[in-house]
Enzyme design. Structure first.
Site, PDB file in Angstrom:
ATOM      1  N   SER A 111       1.121   3.881  -5.166  1.00 51.57           N
ATOM      2  CA  SER A 111       1.789   5.103  -4.713  1.00 51.57           C
ATOM      3  C   SER A 111       3.175   4.814  -4.112  1.00 51.57           C
ATOM      4  O   SER A 111       4.005   4.210  -4.774  1.00 51.57           O
ATOM      5  CB  SER A 111       0.861   5.810  -3.727  1.00 51.57           C
ATOM      6  OG  SER A 111       1.288   7.112  -3.511  1.00 51.57           O
TER       7      SER A 111
ATOM      8  N   HIS B   9       0.830  -1.210   0.000  1.00 46.92           N
ATOM      9  CA  HIS B   9       0.000   0.000   0.000  1.00 46.92           C
ATOM     10  C   HIS B   9       0.870   1.268   0.000  1.00 46.92           C
ATOM     11  O   HIS B   9       2.093   1.184   0.084  1.00 46.92           O
ATOM     12  CB  HIS B   9      -0.932  -0.014   1.216  1.00 46.92           C
ATOM     13  CG  HIS B   9      -0.199  -0.019   2.528  1.00 46.92           C
ATOM     14  ND1 HIS B   9       0.340   1.123   3.078  1.00 46.92           N
ATOM     15  CD2 HIS B   9       0.108  -1.025   3.385  1.00 46.92           C
ATOM     16  CE1 HIS B   9       0.925   0.806   4.224  1.00 46.92           C
ATOM     17  NE2 HIS B   9       0.812  -0.488   4.426  1.00 46.92           N
TER      18      HIS B   9
ATOM     19  N   HIS C 120      -5.969   9.875  -7.635  1.00 47.54           N
ATOM     20  CA  HIS C 120      -4.986   9.014  -6.977  1.00 47.54           C
ATOM     21  C   HIS C 120      -5.615   7.773  -6.335  1.00 47.54           C
ATOM     22  O   HIS C 120      -5.014   6.706  -6.314  1.00 47.54           O
ATOM     23  CB  HIS C 120      -4.249   9.839  -5.908  1.00 47.54           C
ATOM     24  CG  HIS C 120      -2.949   9.243  -5.479  1.00 47.54           C
ATOM     25  ND1 HIS C 120      -1.911   9.044  -6.349  1.00 47.54           N
ATOM     26  CD2 HIS C 120      -2.517   8.806  -4.277  1.00 47.54           C
ATOM     27  CE1 HIS C 120      -0.887   8.512  -5.697  1.00 47.54           C
ATOM     28  NE2 HIS C 120      -1.239   8.355  -4.437  1.00 47.54           N
TER      29      HIS C 120
ATOM     30  N   ASP D  84      -5.038  12.704 -11.342  1.00 45.89           N
ATOM     31  CA  ASP D  84      -4.281  12.470 -10.110  1.00 45.89           C
ATOM     32  C   ASP D  84      -3.664  13.780  -9.618  1.00 45.89           C
ATOM     33  O   ASP D  84      -2.874  14.400 -10.312  1.00 45.89           O
ATOM     34  CB  ASP D  84      -3.176  11.440 -10.387  1.00 45.89           C
ATOM     35  CG  ASP D  84      -2.595  10.852  -9.109  1.00 45.89           C
ATOM     36  OD1 ASP D  84      -2.482  11.606  -8.122  1.00 45.89           O
ATOM     37  OD2 ASP D  84      -2.267   9.653  -9.101  1.00 45.89           O
TER      38      ASP D  84
END
Ligand SMILES: *[C@@H]1O[C@H](CO)[C@@H](O)[C@H](O)[C@H]1NC(C)=O
Ligand SMILES: *[C@@H]1O[C@H](CO)[C@@H](O)[C@H](O)[C@H]1NC(C)=O
Length: 415
Positions: A209, A135, A383, A355
């Site tokens: 990310s 993550h 995002h 984003d």
């Protein structure tokens, strides 16, 4: 109309300058407060990064640490104002002098926050395709368990073994205070808790990310074992010059801006060590009180996991990960990407064209480095909505990547 525009162009930067100058001053004042309370409450104090970096003799962590920790902008420090708090140790300010403080007074000590100290039992069936999910910053494995795991197809359920871990310092993972959360620390944590614990001979990587930096690090290290690499909104900022890579990344991620609110928050949390620690003291340390209050106000029994994940870290873990991975990682990315480019790994990049956190250029920059990469720009997605608003489609896309790359990988194997 034209006059107002002109006026705005002068007034807005001026206001922003004044506001951030005030924050600069406030952070220096909080530095003094923290140093005082640390002295009272903690025997061994973790040093802060308010003074300029001193050179350390012998073995040091310096190469792994990001320049942005020390060279953040502070108008007063840049003018040569001295650090207000006294320096307690000779070696303070250097990573080599880092001391162990188990739980800081400004961190939460509730059961959930300390759950990593207990052993967790994993009970998993064996399957052909292993997938590791990573993550992003201040998120957790919920991102995947809530949005992807629920939407797996029948064949995905039968053939894939999914590992969504919380990164070191976030969610329910360990949040040690004697660690500097460098890329190496994060990589070792994934290796120790997933790759070697479950003896994975081959695996797929999916990362969002900031997780993309760690995934690229893993892929460059395990080139022969990685079957596919899927990067979602990777923060890749090629630097004009090598030495400036980290500071350039800090500027891209957290430019000192008052608007939009997200930019403002990230500039505060990444530019101000003591302001950030004070905010964590109010929000993260007392997250249970805030949760209770929010549930009361919104009259809901459950709050969204994504919201709760924002508080599941300590200031120490988030601050160092922000600087040493998000910013410091910028100087390692080129090497990682070149390694992936020269390997057989199937690389797919997803990004939303709206984003606001990571510019879309980042994906195009990867394409320039890895011509074989597949870049998928999702229209009208930002995002997070590129996963959240298209969970089922996204899960199908992932499954397609895993199965087709596995076929290719197995063919190579039997050749
Ligand atoms: C996909 O996941 C969501 C929960 O995140 C669930 O409500 C939905 O029913 C799932 N769809 C399918 C097809 O399983
Ligand atoms: C992303 O888009 C969704 C809707 O598509 C919106 O609810 C959300 O606030 C957006 N997030 C950001 C960070 O802009």
């Amino acid at each position: 109309m034209i006059k107002t525009n002109k006026l705005l162009r002068i007034v807005v930067p001026a206001i922003s300058y004044i506001v951030f100058a005030l924050f600069d001053l406030l952070d220096m004042f909080l530095c003094l407060c923290h140093s005082f309370i640390d002295g009272l409450k903690e025997k061994n104090t973790n040093p802060c990064y308010c003074c300029k970096r001193k050179s350390v003799h012998g073995e040091s962590n310096e190469d792994k640490l990001s320049e942005t920790l020390y060279d953040r902008k502070n108008i007063f420090r840049d003018l040569g104002f001295p650090k207000l708090a006294k320096e307690s140790e000779e070696e303070e300010g250097s990573a080599a002098g880092f001391l162990m403080v188990k739980n800081r007074w400004s961190d939460c000590n509730c059961e959930s926050c300390l759950s990593w100290q207990k052993f967790e039992d994993h009970n998993l069936h064996s399957a052909r395709e292993n997938v590791i999910f990573l993550h992003g910053f201040v998120s957790s494995s919920h991102l995947w368990t809530e949005n992807v795991f629920h939407n797996l197809s029948e064949s995905g359920n039968q053939n894939c073994r999914l590992f969504a871990m919380d990164l070191l310092g976030f969610g329910k993972s360990p949040k040690p205070n004697n660690c500097l959360y460098t890329i190496k620390d994060h990589l070792e944590m994934v290796e120790k808790s997933v790759i070697s614990q479950f003896e994975l001979g081959s695996f797929h990587l999916v990362a969002h990310s900031m997780g993309c930096i760690i995934a690229l690090g893993l892929a460059s290290k395990y080139q022969k074992s990685v079957k596919s690499l899927t990067l979602i909104a990777p923060p890749y900022f090629p630097a004009s010059s090598k030495g400036q890579a980290s500071l350039n990344a800090l500027n891209m991620i957290a430019e000192r801006k008052l608007w939009p609110p997200l930019s403002f928050c990230s500039s505060i949390m990444s530019g101000y060590e003591h302001l950030g620690r004070s905010i964590c003291f109010v929000v993260c340390k007392h997250h249970r009180t805030w949760e209770w209050l929010l549930k009361l106000i919104t009259r809901r029994r459950e709050l969204p996991c994504m919201l709760l994940d924002l508080t599941k870290h300590t200031h120490h873990s988030a601050w160092h990960t922000m600087h040493n991975v998000l910013c410091g990682g910028a100087k390692l990315m080129d090497g990682y990407i070149e390694a992936v480019s020269s390997s057989e790994i199937m690389l797919t990049v997803f990004q939303g064209d709206k984003d606001g956190v990571v510019p879309v250029e980042c994906s195009h920059n990867i394409k320039l480095k890895v011509p074989s990469a597949e870049i998928r720009i999702i229209p009208n997605a930002n995002h997070s909505s590129l996963i959240l608003n298209r969970k089922e489609v996204f899960t199908r896309e992932l499954e397609h990547i895993w199965f087709s790359s596995a076929e290719k990988y197995n063919q190579e194997d039997t050749k």
